[in-house]
Design a protein around this motif. Structure first.
Motif, PDB file in Angstrom:
ATOM      1  N   GLU A  98      -3.083 -16.072   9.207  1.00  0.00           N
ATOM      2  CA  GLU A  98      -3.651 -17.413   9.360  1.00  0.00           C
ATOM      3  C   GLU A  98      -2.612 -18.570   9.077  1.00  0.00           C
ATOM      4  OE1 GLU A  98      -7.281 -17.685   7.878  1.00  0.00           O
ATOM      5  OE2 GLU A  98      -8.282 -16.121   9.344  1.00  0.00           O
ATOM      6  N   SER A 107      -9.082  -2.574   2.415  1.00  0.00           N
ATOM      7  CA  SER A 107      -9.796  -3.620   2.927  1.00  0.00           C
ATOM      8  C   SER A 107      -9.340  -5.112   2.130  1.00  0.00           C
ATOM      9  CB  SER A 107     -11.439  -3.457   2.874  1.00  0.00           C
ATOM     10  OG  SER A 107     -12.151  -4.525   3.223  1.00  0.00           O
ATOM     11  N   GLU A 108      -9.361  -4.803   1.008  1.00  0.00           N
ATOM     12  CA  GLU A 108      -8.710  -6.135   0.286  1.00  0.00           C
ATOM     13  C   GLU A 108      -7.550  -6.516   0.733  1.00  0.00           C
ATOM     14  OE1 GLU A 108      -9.011  -4.688  -3.723  1.00  0.00           O
ATOM     15  OE2 GLU A 108     -11.216  -4.876  -3.768  1.00  0.00           O
ATOM     16  N   LYS A 109      -6.515  -5.724   1.039  1.00  0.00           N
ATOM     17  CA  LYS A 109      -5.142  -5.965   1.623  1.00  0.00           C
ATOM     18  C   LYS A 109      -5.325  -6.516   2.748  1.00  0.00           C
ATOM     19  CE  LYS A 109      -2.505  -2.622  -1.246  1.00  0.00           C
ATOM     20  NZ  LYS A 109      -1.649  -1.440  -1.252  1.00  0.00           N
ATOM     21  N   ASN A 110      -6.239  -6.228   3.722  1.00  0.00           N
ATOM     22  CA  ASN A 110      -6.317  -6.655   5.055  1.00  0.00           C
ATOM     23  C   ASN A 110      -7.164  -8.063   4.829  1.00  0.00           C
ATOM     24  OD1 ASN A 110      -5.475  -4.294   6.303  1.00  0.00           O
ATOM     25  ND2 ASN A 110      -7.339  -3.709   6.631  1.00  0.00           N
ATOM     26  N   GLU A 111      -7.922  -8.326   4.012  1.00  0.00           N
ATOM     27  CA  GLU A 111      -8.139  -9.635   3.851  1.00  0.00           C
ATOM     28  C   GLU A 111      -7.206 -10.720   3.482  1.00  0.00           C
ATOM     29  OE1 GLU A 111     -11.490  -9.642   1.191  1.00  0.00           O
ATOM     30  OE2 GLU A 111     -12.933  -8.441   2.750  1.00  0.00           O
ATOM     31  N   GLU A 112      -6.231 -10.176   2.595  1.00  0.00           N
ATOM     32  CA  GLU A 112      -5.135 -10.938   2.169  1.00  0.00           C
ATOM     33  C   GLU A 112      -4.238 -11.085   3.163  1.00  0.00           C
ATOM     34  OE1 GLU A 112      -1.813 -10.899  -1.557  1.00  0.00           O
ATOM     35  OE2 GLU A 112      -3.319  -9.242  -1.266  1.00  0.00           O
ATOM     36  N   LEU A 113      -3.896 -10.068   3.930  1.00  0.00           N
ATOM     37  CA  LEU A 113      -2.943 -10.077   4.847  1.00  0.00           C
ATOM     38  C   LEU A 113      -3.419 -11.222   6.010  1.00  0.00           C
ATOM     39  CD1 LEU A 113      -0.309  -9.246   6.352  1.00  0.00           C
ATOM     40  CD2 LEU A 113      -1.842  -7.366   7.418  1.00  0.00           C
ATOM     41  N   ASN A 114      -4.747 -11.339   6.303  1.00  0.00           N
ATOM     42  CA  ASN A 114      -5.304 -11.919   7.395  1.00  0.00           C
ATOM     43  C   ASN A 114      -5.064 -13.517   7.029  1.00  0.00           C
ATOM     44  OD1 ASN A 114      -6.299  -9.974   9.041  1.00  0.00           O
ATOM     45  ND2 ASN A 114      -8.269  -9.871   8.009  1.00  0.00           N
ATOM     46  N   ARG A 115      -5.379 -13.509   5.654  1.00  0.00           N
ATOM     47  CA  ARG A 115      -5.262 -14.917   5.238  1.00  0.00           C
ATOM     48  C   ARG A 115      -3.611 -15.468   5.335  1.00  0.00           C
ATOM     49  NH1 ARG A 115      -8.793 -13.133   0.891  1.00  0.00           N
ATOM     50  NH2 ARG A 115      -6.629 -12.830  -0.465  1.00  0.00           N
ATOM     51  N   ILE A 116      -2.675 -14.471   5.017  1.00  0.00           N
ATOM     52  CA  ILE A 116      -1.423 -14.718   5.321  1.00  0.00           C
ATOM     53  C   ILE A 116      -1.002 -15.109   6.489  1.00  0.00           C
ATOM     54  CG2 ILE A 116       0.889 -13.683   4.831  1.00  0.00           C
ATOM     55  CD1 ILE A 116      -0.111 -12.264   2.587  1.00  0.00           C
TER      56      ILE A 116
END
Length: 522
Positions: free
Chosen positions: A140, A129-138
């Motif tokens: 975007e 989940s933490e990596k997905n949030e980071e991936l979503n930011r990337i």
């Protein structure tokens, strides 16, 4: 005197008294003796009865003891068996308890392992989940950069991508459809050819083309005048009796009989042959011979029906249906003899049903009767398939056979696998080369309809119906239609022909797409 009389009387009375007393004593003695004897006899009987009762009592006691002993042994055996069974059940219960305990221990261990795995999975999910949030930011940030570089918004890019994917999917789907269709056709054609070839090889019948005229040979041309008779009375009587036109022309030693009813025409032919052979030709004789010939032909029709049913191995058919089968001999459909067509269809149906694992006897019976609606005595205005079905129902045929008869031209819905076999074999028998004559106008109309259907598709330049309408070649423009679209046109056109047209056999649809480069050297 008186005293002596009194004395004698007294003495007599005394003697009587003494005699009575003595008799009484004797009788008493005898009675006592008899009573004693009776008492002794009774005591003897009682003693014997007591002895016998004692004996029976002892025997009953012994028998009761024996029964009790047997019951005791039986009870002990049953008790022993019950104890053994209980011991077995106890052992099984103990084993099951041990198995349950082992399973419980195993489940407890598995539960403990699962709990540990759940904790591990939860920790991994949290990390993901933490990596997905980071991936979503990337993503975007990358999307913002891509929008700046491409000059398109995210929605526009999605629409463009979806359009490209749809086109690609259509292309891939068309290719896949073509591959599946080609593979299915190869397998289906191979199997169907094997079944049809086997069925046709097992049965091949001679074909006789029927016509609406019959020719009767004459021994000489002088016989024509006798047939006509004085002022034409003989020929009029003959035509009235048979319902057939007699044509006498310049044909040497021959007379032509014309009529659409083949049975009447056959009666006329046989009657005229008898009259010519006999030589006596006049109205009364003509009527007599025609009536006799009608009876003979009716009997021949019944015998023909019986012979056909026996040859095909069909049993239990109603005699009226057998008579109608015999009438088929003198009927034709598009120039094809109806009886030969029905026999051929019956044999093809039996062979094909056997190859497909169905009931060959039922298929043969349905094949023989499928055109029975064409030969009733009174011909109502009903399609022959429906009429045949009603006749089969009337004469108690199997419902599967009735449905196959009614459905072989799609007038009713098919309810069994026998029905399509009848329809297919009927088409095979009617559509094979030389089986039937076809009206030229209907033939030309079918070719025009084929070409017209093909020209209705966009991109079609020319169409050609060849091989007597059994193949349709469609030429499309190479700049207007792609290879995938050409395959789609071939598939759609074949389905449209199948749904909208009626034709014997099958029609091959070939779509041709080509590019020609032409130059001239001068």
């Amino acid at each position: 005197m008186t005293s002596s009389l009194i004395f004698f009387i007294s003495a007599g009375i005394l003697v009587l008294f003494i005699g009575f007393f003595v008799g009484w004593l004797v009788n008493k003695k005898v009675s006592e003796s008899h009573l004693m004897h009776t008492r002794k006899l009774a005591e003897t009987i009682i003693a014997e009865a007591q002895k016998e009762a004692e004996t029976q009592k002892k025997a009953a006691i012994l028998e009761a003891k024996d029964e009790w002993y047997k019951a005791k042994l039986q009870f002990e055996r049953e008790t022993q068996d019950a104890r053994s069974e209980l011991k077995k059940l106890e052992r099984r219960i103990e084993e099951k308890e041990q198995n349950v305990n082992r399973k419980v221990d195993y489940l407890e261990k598995r539960e403990q392992e699962l709990n540990e795995k759940h904790k591990l999975v939860d920790s991994k999910l949290q990390a993901i989940s933490e990596k997905n949030e980071e991936l979503n930011r990337i993503l975007e940030m990358q999307n913002e950069k891509l929008e700046k570089i491409a000059g398109m918004s995210q929605e526009e890019a999605k629409k463009l991508l979806i359009t490209n994917l749809e086109n690609e999917a259509r292309h891939q789907a068309a290719k896949r459809i073509k591959e599946i269709k080609d593979e299915a056709e190869r397998n289906a054609i191979k199997q169907s050819r094997e079944i049809l070839t086997l069925a046709i090889e097992r049965y091949a019948a001679d074909h006789v083309v029927e016509s609406t005229v019959s020719v009767v040979d004459l021994p000489n041309d002088e016989m024509k005048g006798r047939i006509i008779g004085r002022e034409g009375r003989n020929i009029r009587a003959f035509e009235n009796a048979t319902g057939i036109d007699v044509i006498i022309d310049d044909t040497p030693e021959a007379v032509i009989l014309s009529g659409f009813d083949p049975i009447r025409r056959e009666i006329a032919r046989l009657s005229l042959h008898k009259l010519v052979t006999d030589g006596r030709i006049h109205p009364a004789r003509i009527e007599e011979v025609v009536n006799k010939t009608k009876k003979q032909l009716e009997q021949e029709i019944i015998e023909t029906g019986k012979r056909v049913v026996i040859d095909l191995g069909i049993h239990g058919m109603h005699h009226e249906l057998i008579r109608m089968i015999g009438r088929m001999k003198y009927r034709s459909s598009y120039g094809q003899n109806l009886l030969q067509h029905s026999i051929e269809t019956a044999n093809l149906c039996a062979t094909m049903a056997a190859e497909l694992g169905l009931n060959p006897k039922m298929a043969k019976r349905a094949g023989l009767l499928h055109d029975i609606g064409k030969v009733p005595d009174n011909e109502p205005e009903l399609p022959h398939a429906i009429l045949g079905m009603k006749l089969a129902e009337k004469y108690k045929e199997n419902p599967v056979i009735c449905n196959a008869i009614g459905a072989h031209h799609d007038e009713v819905e098919m309810t069994s696998l026998i029905a399509p076999i009848i329809q297919i074999c009927d088409s095979i028998s009617g559509a094979r080369p030389g089986a039937r004559r076809e009206v030229v106008e209907a033939y030309i109309q079918r070719l025009n309809e084929l070409e017209k259907l093909a020209l209705s598709y966009p991109g079609v330049i020319k169409t050609y119906a060849i091989q007597a309408g059994r193949e349709l070649r469609v030429i499309v423009g190479a700049d207007k239609v792609s290879d995938t679209e050409a395959n789609q046109i071939s598939y759609d056109l074949s389905r449209k022909i199948q749904d909208e047209m009626t034709y014997p056999g099958q029609i091959k649809v070939t779509v041709i797409r080509e590019t020609r480069a032409i130059n001239y050297a001068k």
